[in-house]
Write an enzyme that holds these catalytic residues in place. Structure first.
Site, PDB file in Angstrom:
ATOM      1  N   GLY A  55      -0.255   2.681  -2.209  1.00 35.83           N
ATOM      2  CA  GLY A  55      -0.022   2.004  -3.476  1.00 35.83           C
ATOM      3  C   GLY A  55       0.143   2.997  -4.610  1.00 35.83           C
ATOM      4  CB  CYS A  56       1.895   2.702  -7.844  1.00 40.79           C
ATOM      5  SG  CYS A  56       1.320   1.053  -8.331  1.00 40.79           S
ATOM      6  CE1 TYR A  57      -2.687   1.607 -12.504  1.00 31.46           C
ATOM      7  CE2 TYR A  57      -2.520  -0.443 -11.283  1.00 31.46           C
ATOM      8  CZ  TYR A  57      -2.452   0.250 -12.476  1.00 31.46           C
ATOM      9  OH  TYR A  57      -2.179  -0.419 -13.650  1.00 31.46           O
TER      10      TYR A  57
END
Length: 340
Positions: free
Chosen positions: A145-147
């Site tokens: 995921g990005c975070y």
């Protein structure tokens, strides 16, 4: 190599089209979605005219495997888990950009609120944080995921070096609006976001167990982190600001050496002498990292910035593809960030 994209009309799917179109070893041979079937992708998104004029096809796993060598899932969470089994059972390569194959079944159900994929299928997937995971020759990748990417990249070198108090980790992460996906909601409505700053999902964001799971690989004593997320009134980009307390005797030079050691041979990680900013990574696969130390409080502030659609999604997926299939890791990537 021939590839297919499932979920092509989402932000990450469209970013895959942009990136893969520039790859010297790749041809996109089919694109798939649940709407606009039969329409050319370029008729819906005119900026793609002459770039990707493929018609949008209904999903058909057998048809994809007959014409492609790899399939990307750029679908919302809850979709790929239903569709991946055919490919795994057929020994066909998959890169899943959603969260469906990142976590154990029980953890996924708790944090995503959805029924998980079969454990037998989950066991086949490798979590592909490219700068720390060996994916050469792997066939099934759960793209981070990005975070989780921005946060893990900031913290792993410190944990590797045993330089910080594991109980002191506080992360304040901020994302551009594309991180919320294309589905319209009250929180992403223009009048609520423009000239505003909104914190959401405090202690509840689904990337929290993903981050903890990743960091535990570098120190099993890590149990939790304090993590908050906010929306910025910008289109794209993630900034993870991490606050940690240094262990006694750890110096700024020790910190610098820890990051240099971790990222010495990583082409997409740039260590900055000052705190990085979003504009420096937009539309690129770079992760920029910088830090500042407060000798009065003994707190180290580490800032990591990425483009959430590139390094946080489609770019890392293509980087995983490069490593999986033995292409140059930087193939298709090395363009200057757009900055403006």
């Amino acid at each position: 190599m021939k590839v297919s994209i499932v979920g092509v009309t989402g932000y990450s799917g469209l970013e895959l089209v942009r990136l893969l179109n520039n790859h010297p070893n790749v041809t996109i041979v089919s694109v798939h979605a649940t709407r606009d079937i039969g329409q050319k992708l370029s008729n819906i998104y005119s900026y793609l005219k002459g770039v990707c004029d493929l018609p949008i096809e209904v999903f058909d796993s057998q048809a994809i495997m007959a014409k492609s060598d790899l399939v990307f899932f750029a679908t919302p969470s809850g979709v790929a888990k239903e569709l991946s089994a055919d490919f795994v059972k057929a020994d066909f390569p998959v890169i899943d950009l959603s969260g469906d194959h990142r976590l154990p079944a029980e953890t996924y159900q708790k944090w995503y609120g959805k029924e998980p994929a079969e454990q037998e299928i989950l066991n086949q997937f490798t979590y592909g944080l490219t700068d720390f995971t060996y994916v050469a020759g792997k066939k099934w990748i759960a793209n981070p995921g990005c975070y989780a990417t921005a946060t893990s990249m900031a913290l792993i070198p410190l944990i590797q070096a045993q330089a910080i108090d594991l109980k002191s980790i506080i992360v304040d992460a901020k994302s551009g609006l594309t991180g919320a996906g294309k589905v319209l909601s009250e929180s992403s409505h223009f009048v609520n976001v423009h000239d505003n700053y909104v914190t959401y999902k405090v202690n509840r964001h689904q990337h929290i167990p993903e981050i903890v799971q990743t960091l535990k690989q570098f120190d099993s004593q890590l149990d939790h982190i304090q993590f908050s997320t906010s929306l910025l009134p910008v289109n794209r980009g993630i900034m993870a600001t991490c606050y940690v307390q240094l262990k006694e005797g750890v110096t700024e030079d020790d910190i610098k050496q820890a990051y240099q050691k971790a990222y010495a041979d990583k082409p997409f990680v740039r260590l900055q002498s000052s705190l990085p900013e979003l504009h420096n990574v937009i539309s690129s696969n770079f992760t920029d990292i910088g830090f500042a130390y407060n000798s009065v409080t003994n707190i180290l502030t580490v800032v990591s910035v990425i483009d959430n659609l590139v390094k946080g999604a489609a770019g890392q997926a293509m980087q995983n593809m490069n490593l999986m299939f033995g292409f140059e890791e930087t193939a298709g990537f090395m363009r200057i960030p757009s900055y403006l």
